[in-house]
Scaffold this motif. Sequence first.
Motif, PDB file in Angstrom:
ATOM      1  N   ASP A 113      29.473  30.842 -37.335  1.00 18.24           N
ATOM      2  CA  ASP A 113      29.846  30.041 -36.177  1.00 18.24           C
ATOM      3  C   ASP A 113      29.215  30.618 -34.909  1.00 18.24           C
ATOM      4  OD1 ASP A 113      31.299  28.189 -37.547  1.00 18.24           O
ATOM      5  OD2 ASP A 113      33.242  29.174 -37.201  1.00 18.24           O
ATOM      6  N   CYS A 114      29.222  31.932 -34.815  1.00 19.40           N
ATOM      7  CA  CYS A 114      28.594  32.578 -33.657  1.00 19.40           C
ATOM      8  C   CYS A 114      27.103  32.284 -33.649  1.00 19.40           C
ATOM      9  CB  CYS A 114      28.800  34.089 -33.721  1.00 19.40           C
ATOM     10  SG  CYS A 114      30.303  34.653 -32.974  1.00 19.40           S
ATOM     11  N   HIS A 115      26.549  32.317 -34.811  1.00 16.47           N
ATOM     12  CA  HIS A 115      25.124  32.031 -34.951  1.00 16.47           C
ATOM     13  C   HIS A 115      24.823  30.591 -34.542  1.00 16.47           C
ATOM     14  CE1 HIS A 115      21.915  34.504 -36.104  1.00 16.47           C
ATOM     15  NE2 HIS A 115      21.751  34.154 -37.379  1.00 16.47           N
ATOM     16  N   GLN A 116      25.698  29.718 -34.996  1.00 11.01           N
ATOM     17  CA  GLN A 116      25.507  28.302 -34.672  1.00 11.01           C
ATOM     18  C   GLN A 116      25.728  28.059 -33.183  1.00 11.01           C
ATOM     19  OE1 GLN A 116      27.973  25.930 -37.234  1.00 11.01           O
ATOM     20  NE2 GLN A 116      26.516  26.039 -38.942  1.00 11.01           N
ATOM     21  N   ASP A 117      26.709  28.735 -32.607  1.00 13.13           N
ATOM     22  CA  ASP A 117      26.955  28.582 -31.174  1.00 13.13           C
ATOM     23  C   ASP A 117      25.752  29.086 -30.361  1.00 13.13           C
ATOM     24  OD1 ASP A 117      29.402  27.447 -31.578  1.00 13.13           O
ATOM     25  OD2 ASP A 117      30.541  29.300 -31.216  1.00 13.13           O
ATOM     26  N   GLU A 118      25.208  30.241 -30.785  1.00 14.52           N
ATOM     27  CA  GLU A 118      24.029  30.782 -30.099  1.00 14.52           C
ATOM     28  C   GLU A 118      22.842  29.839 -30.249  1.00 14.52           C
ATOM     29  OE1 GLU A 118      23.044  34.745 -31.330  1.00 14.52           O
ATOM     30  OE2 GLU A 118      25.065  35.467 -30.903  1.00 14.52           O
ATOM     31  N   LEU A 119      22.689  29.310 -31.443  1.00 12.01           N
ATOM     32  CA  LEU A 119      21.606  28.359 -31.699  1.00 12.01           C
ATOM     33  C   LEU A 119      21.790  27.100 -30.861  1.00 12.01           C
ATOM     34  CD1 LEU A 119      19.078  27.716 -33.360  1.00 12.01           C
ATOM     35  CD2 LEU A 119      20.590  26.714 -35.086  1.00 12.01           C
TER      36      LEU A 119
ATOM     37  N   GLU B 104      23.429  26.867 -28.049  1.00 10.73           N
ATOM     38  CA  GLU B 104      23.178  27.226 -26.652  1.00 10.73           C
ATOM     39  C   GLU B 104      21.684  27.350 -26.386  1.00 10.73           C
ATOM     40  OE1 GLU B 104      25.318  30.600 -25.168  1.00 10.73           O
ATOM     41  OE2 GLU B 104      27.192  29.876 -26.032  1.00 10.73           O
ATOM     42  N   SER B 105      20.980  27.956 -27.325  1.00  8.91           N
ATOM     43  CA  SER B 105      19.526  28.110 -27.171  1.00  8.91           C
ATOM     44  C   SER B 105      18.838  26.751 -27.143  1.00  8.91           C
ATOM     45  CB  SER B 105      18.954  28.948 -28.303  1.00  8.91           C
ATOM     46  OG  SER B 105      19.424  30.247 -28.242  1.00  8.91           O
TER      47      SER B 105
ATOM     48  N   ASP C  54      20.261  23.943 -26.347  1.00 13.88           N
ATOM     49  CA  ASP C  54      20.683  23.292 -25.105  1.00 13.88           C
ATOM     50  C   ASP C  54      19.852  23.821 -23.931  1.00 13.88           C
ATOM     51  OD1 ASP C  54      22.345  21.494 -23.678  1.00 13.88           O
ATOM     52  OD2 ASP C  54      23.528  23.213 -22.951  1.00 13.88           O
ATOM     53  N   ASP C  55      19.642  25.145 -23.890  1.00 15.45           N
ATOM     54  CA  ASP C  55      18.804  25.741 -22.840  1.00 15.45           C
ATOM     55  C   ASP C  55      17.368  25.226 -22.939  1.00 15.45           C
ATOM     56  OD1 ASP C  55      20.902  27.180 -21.823  1.00 15.45           O
ATOM     57  OD2 ASP C  55      20.319  29.097 -22.767  1.00 15.45           O
TER      58      ASP C  55
END
Length: 130
Positions: A11-17, A19-20, A22-23
């Motif tokens: 989930d953290c990985h997916q959230d970071e992905l 966010e990335s 989205d950025d």
Amino acid sequence: MDNTKKDEPEDCHQDELAESIDDLFSSISTMIKSELQGTNNHLELLEKMNVRVGEEYKGFGDLASGLRVFVEQLKYKSGNFNEYVEQIDNIEKQVTEFEAVVSMLDKYVASLESTVQSVYQPKIHLPNQQ
């Protein structure tokens, strides 16, 4: 429980992905907006330049129209002078012919004068020496 621990990094990985991504999309959106704004600025500048050039060419058109009228007036005036130029040419030709006649008469008068002088000139007689 093991399962939940494994899901958390995912989930953290997916959230970071997310966010990335989205950025990335935000950055691309900002870049595209900037490019479009730059293109829009160029088009506005081009429009202003076209208006300015159009105004200047309109001024040139007015000037050319005025010059055309002026040239037509000059043609009309010069057409009136052609008659006078022909008269001046005829007078010049007649003066040249008159000068030739005067020159011939001057030579004839000079010849006649010398003839008259030779006839009426007192002749000097030297006494006969015998």
